[in-house]
Write an enzyme that holds these catalytic residues in place. Structure first.
Site, mmCIF file in Angstrom:
data_model
loop_
_atom_site.group_PDB
_atom_site.id
_atom_site.type_symbol
_atom_site.label_atom_id
_atom_site.label_comp_id
_atom_site.label_asym_id
_atom_site.label_seq_id
_atom_site.Cartn_x
_atom_site.Cartn_y
_atom_site.Cartn_z
ATOM 1 C CE LYS A 125 -3.523 -10.583 0.763
ATOM 2 N NZ LYS A 125 -2.719 -11.850 1.179
ATOM 3 C CG ASP A 144 -7.270 -10.879 4.499
ATOM 4 O OD1 ASP A 144 -8.307 -10.410 4.535
ATOM 5 O OD2 ASP A 144 -6.438 -10.794 5.373
#
Ligand code: SF4
Length: 222
Positions: A125, A144
């Protein structure tokens, strides 16, 4: 989850609508360089972007290069990032990443997924955030909590793990929108499709959403 032509078309319509709704959707972590974005993203784990921006306003004035972070006494860096939580692990990750950036990459934050993933404390991420928002490289889709929640509600992925959700989204979302797509979902998640009470009655993509008004706490427009 199968990526049918209908579903791909629906995703394009969702993207078009959300772009109109949130024309300024962008990375909400303040930064002026790839290094600043890398540090801010590490700090953002389990912390709000607002809190991170408050902390980095001072942090980035004090620490300007990878060497500043790498050579700082750990206790001092921990103090400086304390209010973002998990400060010991985060300080360790920032210092480890900065040392590697200095030793192996000539002081520059690397521009490839492979090299970024080698940095301590950097997972997929974080790497996607840095590549997409600091370098404009569409390496994947950032997932997220907002992106995960909305992807499920919009029927784009039934997966729970971020990397599997990303795999589903990468097939459905045109590559040219990989960078902006999470910003659109995050903006929509904060304003309308909230975790506890999605405001389906005010949602511009309600007609495209299989979960519209099905959520227990969903509120119709007054
Ligand atoms: S219709 Fe409701 S559940 Fe679907 S995206 Fe909009 S707010 Fe979220």
């Amino acid at each position: 989850m199968e990526a049918t032509p209908e579903k791909k078309k629906r995703v394009r319509q969702i993207i078009r609508t959300l772009k109109k709704e949130y024309p300024d959707a962008r990375c909400s972590l303040d930064h002026t360089s790839p290094l600043e974005l890398l540090v801010a993203t590490i700090l953002s784990a389990q912390c709000t972007d607002e809190r991170v921006n408050l902390v980095t306003a001072d942090l980035f004035r004090k620490y300007r290069t990878w060497e500043d972070y790498a050579s700082a006494p750990p206790a001092e860096l921990e103090r400086d990032i304390h209010s973002t939580g998990f400060f010991r692990n985060k300080a360790k990750a920032i210092q480890g990443a900065c040392r590697m950036i200095g030793e192996r990459h000539g002081g520059r934050v690397p521009r490839s997924m492979e090299e970024l993933l080698e940095l301590p404390g950097v997972a997929r991420k974080t790497a996607n955030v840095v590549l997409g928002n600091a370098y404009g490289i569409a390496s994947g889709v950032v997932v997220d909590t907002h992106v995960a929640r909305l992807s499920e509600r919009l029927g784009l992925s039934a997966e729970k793990q971020p990397e599997k959700i990303e795999r589903d989204l990468a097939v459905l979302v045109p590559e040219t929108d990989w960078i902006v797509f999470p910003h659109l979902l995050i903006a929509h998640g904060r304003k309308i499709c909230k975790a506890r009470t999605p405001l389906c009655g005010e949602c511009p993509v309600a007609k495209l959403c299989p979960s519209a008004f099905k959520f227990d706490g969903a509120k119709a427009k007054a």
